[in-house]
Design a protein around this motif. Structure first.
Motif, PDB file in Angstrom:
ATOM      1  N   ARG A  77      63.359  33.363  41.234  1.00 14.18           N
ATOM      2  CA  ARG A  77      62.591  34.002  40.175  1.00 14.18           C
ATOM      3  C   ARG A  77      61.665  32.961  39.546  1.00 14.18           C
ATOM      4  N   ALA A  78      60.407  33.325  39.387  1.00 16.00           N
ATOM      5  CA  ALA A  78      59.430  32.383  38.829  1.00 16.00           C
ATOM      6  C   ALA A  78      59.712  32.138  37.352  1.00 16.00           C
ATOM      7  N   ALA A  79      59.586  30.903  36.939  1.00 15.42           N
ATOM      8  CA  ALA A  79      59.711  30.525  35.537  1.00 15.42           C
ATOM      9  C   ALA A  79      58.468  29.743  35.144  1.00 15.42           C
ATOM     10  N   PHE A  80      58.510  29.099  33.991  1.00 18.49           N
ATOM     11  CA  PHE A  80      57.342  28.406  33.460  1.00 18.49           C
ATOM     12  C   PHE A  80      56.774  27.409  34.460  1.00 18.49           C
ATOM     13  N   ASP A  81      57.652  26.589  35.067  1.00 18.82           N
ATOM     14  CA  ASP A  81      57.181  25.522  35.964  1.00 18.82           C
ATOM     15  C   ASP A  81      56.403  26.070  37.152  1.00 18.82           C
ATOM     16  N   GLU A  82      56.812  27.220  37.677  1.00 13.23           N
ATOM     17  CA  GLU A  82      56.128  27.793  38.840  1.00 13.23           C
ATOM     18  C   GLU A  82      54.741  28.325  38.466  1.00 13.23           C
ATOM     19  N   LEU A  83      54.572  28.734  37.200  1.00 17.58           N
ATOM     20  CA  LEU A  83      53.283  29.252  36.764  1.00 17.58           C
ATOM     21  C   LEU A  83      52.360  28.153  36.236  1.00 17.58           C
ATOM     22  N   TRP A  84      52.915  26.963  35.984  1.00  8.31           N
ATOM     23  CA  TRP A  84      52.132  25.838  35.464  1.00  8.31           C
ATOM     24  C   TRP A  84      51.304  25.234  36.593  1.00  8.31           C
ATOM     25  N   THR A  85      49.960  25.309  36.490  1.00  2.55           N
ATOM     26  CA  THR A  85      49.084  24.809  37.558  1.00  2.55           C
ATOM     27  C   THR A  85      48.182  23.677  37.082  1.00  2.55           C
ATOM     28  N   ASP A  86      48.422  23.159  35.888  1.00  7.73           N
ATOM     29  CA  ASP A  86      47.628  22.053  35.360  1.00  7.73           C
ATOM     30  C   ASP A  86      48.001  20.759  36.076  1.00  7.73           C
ATOM     31  N   LEU A  87      47.062  19.801  36.110  1.00  7.11           N
ATOM     32  CA  LEU A  87      47.350  18.503  36.709  1.00  7.11           C
ATOM     33  C   LEU A  87      48.306  17.689  35.848  1.00  7.11           C
ATOM     34  N   LYS A  88      48.316  17.967  34.538  1.00  3.94           N
ATOM     35  CA  LYS A  88      49.251  17.291  33.643  1.00  3.94           C
ATOM     36  C   LYS A  88      50.675  17.766  33.907  1.00  3.94           C
ATOM     37  N   GLU A  89      51.654  16.954  33.458  1.00  3.14           N
ATOM     38  CA  GLU A  89      53.044  17.394  33.506  1.00  3.14           C
ATOM     39  C   GLU A  89      53.244  18.509  32.475  1.00  3.14           C
ATOM     40  N   PRO A  90      54.159  19.462  32.726  1.00  3.11           N
ATOM     41  CA  PRO A  90      54.423  20.505  31.735  1.00  3.11           C
ATOM     42  C   PRO A  90      54.854  19.886  30.403  1.00  3.11           C
ATOM     43  N   PRO A  91      54.532  20.538  29.286  1.00  2.00           N
ATOM     44  CA  PRO A  91      54.845  19.969  27.973  1.00  2.00           C
ATOM     45  C   PRO A  91      56.338  20.067  27.645  1.00  2.00           C
ATOM     46  N   GLN A 152      61.109  32.336  27.284  1.00  2.00           N
ATOM     47  CA  GLN A 152      61.998  33.435  26.909  1.00  2.00           C
ATOM     48  C   GLN A 152      61.285  34.791  26.883  1.00  2.00           C
ATOM     49  N   ALA A 153      59.961  34.764  26.925  1.00  2.00           N
ATOM     50  CA  ALA A 153      59.177  36.001  26.813  1.00  2.00           C
ATOM     51  C   ALA A 153      58.967  36.611  28.193  1.00  2.00           C
ATOM     52  N   VAL A 154      59.986  37.243  28.724  1.00  2.00           N
ATOM     53  CA  VAL A 154      59.938  37.764  30.098  1.00  2.00           C
ATOM     54  C   VAL A 154      58.803  38.768  30.273  1.00  2.00           C
ATOM     55  N   ASP A 155      58.609  39.650  29.281  1.00  7.52           N
ATOM     56  CA  ASP A 155      57.558  40.663  29.395  1.00  7.52           C
ATOM     57  C   ASP A 155      56.174  40.022  29.487  1.00  7.52           C
ATOM     58  N   LEU A 156      55.993  38.868  28.823  1.00 10.26           N
ATOM     59  CA  LEU A 156      54.705  38.189  28.867  1.00 10.26           C
ATOM     60  C   LEU A 156      54.537  37.410  30.167  1.00 10.26           C
ATOM     61  N   LEU A 157      55.592  36.735  30.599  1.00  8.18           N
ATOM     62  CA  LEU A 157      55.520  36.001  31.869  1.00  8.18           C
ATOM     63  C   LEU A 157      55.186  36.931  33.026  1.00  8.18           C
ATOM     64  N   ASP A 158      55.614  38.187  32.907  1.00 11.13           N
ATOM     65  CA  ASP A 158      55.416  39.149  33.991  1.00 11.13           C
ATOM     66  C   ASP A 158      53.944  39.436  34.245  1.00 11.13           C
ATOM     67  N   VAL A 159      53.080  39.243  33.239  1.00 11.38           N
ATOM     68  CA  VAL A 159      51.661  39.539  33.441  1.00 11.38           C
ATOM     69  C   VAL A 159      50.840  38.269  33.634  1.00 11.38           C
ATOM     70  N   MET A 160      51.483  37.104  33.614  1.00 12.15           N
ATOM     71  CA  MET A 160      50.757  35.844  33.780  1.00 12.15           C
ATOM     72  C   MET A 160      50.637  35.467  35.256  1.00 12.15           C
ATOM     73  N   ALA A 161      49.482  34.916  35.600  1.00 13.84           N
ATOM     74  CA  ALA A 161      49.279  34.389  36.946  1.00 13.84           C
ATOM     75  C   ALA A 161      49.338  32.866  36.938  1.00 13.84           C
ATOM     76  N   GLU A 162      48.855  32.263  35.833  1.00 13.63           N
ATOM     77  CA  GLU A 162      48.854  30.803  35.713  1.00 13.63           C
ATOM     78  C   GLU A 162      48.949  30.407  34.246  1.00 13.63           C
ATOM     79  N   ILE A 163      49.492  29.207  34.013  1.00 12.95           N
ATOM     80  CA  ILE A 163      49.527  28.615  32.675  1.00 12.95           C
ATOM     81  C   ILE A 163      48.963  27.205  32.786  1.00 12.95           C
ATOM     82  N   ARG A 164      48.054  26.860  31.882  1.00 13.12           N
ATOM     83  CA  ARG A 164      47.462  25.521  31.867  1.00 13.12           C
ATOM     84  C   ARG A 164      47.352  25.026  30.428  1.00 13.12           C
ATOM     85  N   SER A 165      47.051  23.755  30.263  1.00 16.24           N
ATOM     86  CA  SER A 165      46.798  23.224  28.934  1.00 16.24           C
ATOM     87  C   SER A 165      45.354  23.538  28.543  1.00 16.24           C
TER      88      SER A 165
END
Length: 205
Positions: A77-91, A152-165
């Motif tokens: 199951r995808a979590a924050f790290d899988e959606l994080w596509t920034d070159l920086k390390e996750p915060p 923790q926001a599963v409903d929000l993660l469900d509509v995200m394709a990527e997360i970046r800084s």
């Protein structure tokens, strides 16, 4: 996870007929990580291809869907790290900051996707900027929160394709400095410039 790396075209996971959408892909040295959105009840699309691999052969006598199944190392199951596509390390989990969120739009309107997301986010204490940038199939917006809240926001993660800084803007230099301060910053930059007097040297103006 696809192993070994570089063995499969990621677009082979864009199964529009089954409603399965490729969100992002991160190549690695040992394996590639492909993130897909699977609607409720559509895991059967993967099950069917695996069953075909086990039970059916192509005209050439090879297992059906072999190119796909042979490289799949595992599902999770995808979590924050899988959606994080920034070159920086996750915060850090509890450090509030601005995030750049790429939302799936599908066939709807970008503004509707943004407004729906903002309504849910508000209930979780997430601040969402009014502005947004639309792309084909995506809408990008800025949200102020923590990694822990997003995880923790599963409903929000469900509509995200990527997360970046969110990258800093030039607002400090353009609107917050007095003319005298601007001169000091320019002189500071001049002192750090390395110039090349050759006629064919590259330059930026």
């Amino acid at each position: 996870e696809l192993r070994p790396s570089g063995m499969l075209d990621y677009k082979k996971f864009d199964w529009k007929r089954d409603g399965i959408e490729l969100l992002n892909a991160t190549p690695g040295e040992e394996f590639d990580l492909v993130v897909v959105h699977v609607p409720d009840g559509k895991l059967t699309a993967f099950e069917k291809r695996i069953t075909d691999y086990l039970e059916k052969d192509t005209k050439a006598g090879k297992p059906k869907s072999a190119a796909l199944v042979n490289v799949i190392e595992g599902f999770r199951r995808a979590a924050f790290d899988e959606l994080w596509t920034d070159l920086k390390e996750p915060p850090d989990a509890d450090a509030p900051q601005w995030f750049q969120l790429w939302l799936r739009v599908g066939t709807g309107r970008p503004e509707a996707a943004r407004d729906t997301f903002a309504q849910v986010a508000a209930r979780l204490g997430i601040e969402v900027e009014n502005g947004y940038v639309p792309f084909p199939g995506r809408v990008v917006l800025a949200a102020y929160t923590t990694r822990a809240v997003l995880e923790q926001a599963v409903d929000l993660l469900d509509v995200m394709a990527e997360i970046r800084s969110v990258q800093p803007t030039a607002d400090f230099f353009l609107s917050e400095l007095t003319p005298a301060d601007q001169v000091q910053w320019v002189r500071n930059l001049e002192a750090r410039l390395e110039t090349d007097d050759r006629g064919d040297a590259a330059y930026v103006t």
